[in-house]
Design an enzyme around this catalytic site. Sequence first.
Site, PDB file in Angstrom:
ATOM      1  N   ASP A  56       0.829  -1.201   0.000  1.00  0.00           N
ATOM      2  CA  ASP A  56       0.000   0.000   0.000  1.00  0.00           C
ATOM      3  C   ASP A  56       0.870   1.262   0.000  1.00  0.00           C
ATOM      4  O   ASP A  56       2.048   1.217   0.359  1.00  0.00           O
ATOM      5  CB  ASP A  56      -0.908   0.020   1.242  1.00  0.00           C
ATOM      6  CG  ASP A  56      -1.895  -1.147   1.232  1.00  0.00           C
ATOM      7  OD1 ASP A  56      -2.233  -1.622   0.134  1.00  0.00           O
ATOM      8  OD2 ASP A  56      -2.298  -1.574   2.331  1.00  0.00           O
TER       9      ASP A  56
HETATM   10  N1  URA Z   1      -1.085  -6.140   3.721  1.00  0.00           N
HETATM   11  C1  URA Z   1      -1.626  -4.898   3.773  1.00  0.00           C
HETATM   12  O1  URA Z   1      -2.678  -4.692   4.355  1.00  0.00           O
HETATM   13  N2  URA Z   1      -0.978  -3.892   3.171  1.00  0.00           N
HETATM   14  C2  URA Z   1       0.195  -4.045   2.503  1.00  0.00           C
HETATM   15  O2  URA Z   1       0.746  -3.076   1.975  1.00  0.00           O
HETATM   16  C3  URA Z   1       0.745  -5.341   2.476  1.00  0.00           C
HETATM   17  C4  URA Z   1       0.084  -6.382   3.084  1.00  0.00           C
END
Ligand code: URA
Length: 239
Positions: A109
């Site tokens: 993310d």
């Molecule tokens: N899980 C998440 O919620 N976000 C990420 O960026 C990676 C794994």
Amino acid sequence: MKVQVMKTIRINKYLAESGIASRRKSEEFILQGRVTVNGKVVKDLSAKIDPYNDVVYVDDVKLKTKEKVYFLLNKPKGVITSTADEKKRMTVVDLIDTREKIFPVGRLDYNTTGLLILTNDGDFANRLAHPSNKIERVYIAKLNKDLKESDKLKLLNGIYIDKRRSRFTKISFVEENNFSLVKVVTVEGRNHFVKNMFSNLGYRVKELERESFGKFTTKGLSPGSYKILKKSEVEKLIK
Ligand code: URA
């Protein structure tokens, strides 16, 4: 989801890009029967070349096949895991100095930090993403409140996310007497997986870092920096 990468290019373009001749001159070579692909003469101007695997000769000169490249990036916050962004935000590809057309394998993310692999090898990316590959990912999550023991057990035993039974394989606390900084291990590669697991039980992940992926870690890499991986190293990730 399959990663789409352009795999083949027209033979005259391939010759011209190799630097051996102009595109027009390359066409002459092809029509004269002076070009072989994997040992066979090719006179068809519309023939396609796989620049990573085909062996192409003009007379007795072997043209260079393209290299597959692999990078291990320590992704910083505020960078998008994509090859381009319509809002012109910085992408993970912008952080890597290469002329190859690379793309990220999986995603983190916007504000998640940590380990991300980038490559121009579409076959490798697809094989890595296959569910039979149970590659361990280790994340450090900072929660908005202490994780209760009962919820820890639920996350280990399995809860339902998108109608699929989902679990962390290990959970531990990073610091003594701090029950909101949690290390979790999972073999899941679904988007937002860690945040969805915690939000399902009423927790918010305030910060998230991917510390390792298989045997790879971000150790020694400051956020925003990266290292080049050898093909033999990344192949070991896939069983
Ligand atoms: N899980 C998440 O919620 N976000 C990420 O960026 C990676 C794994």
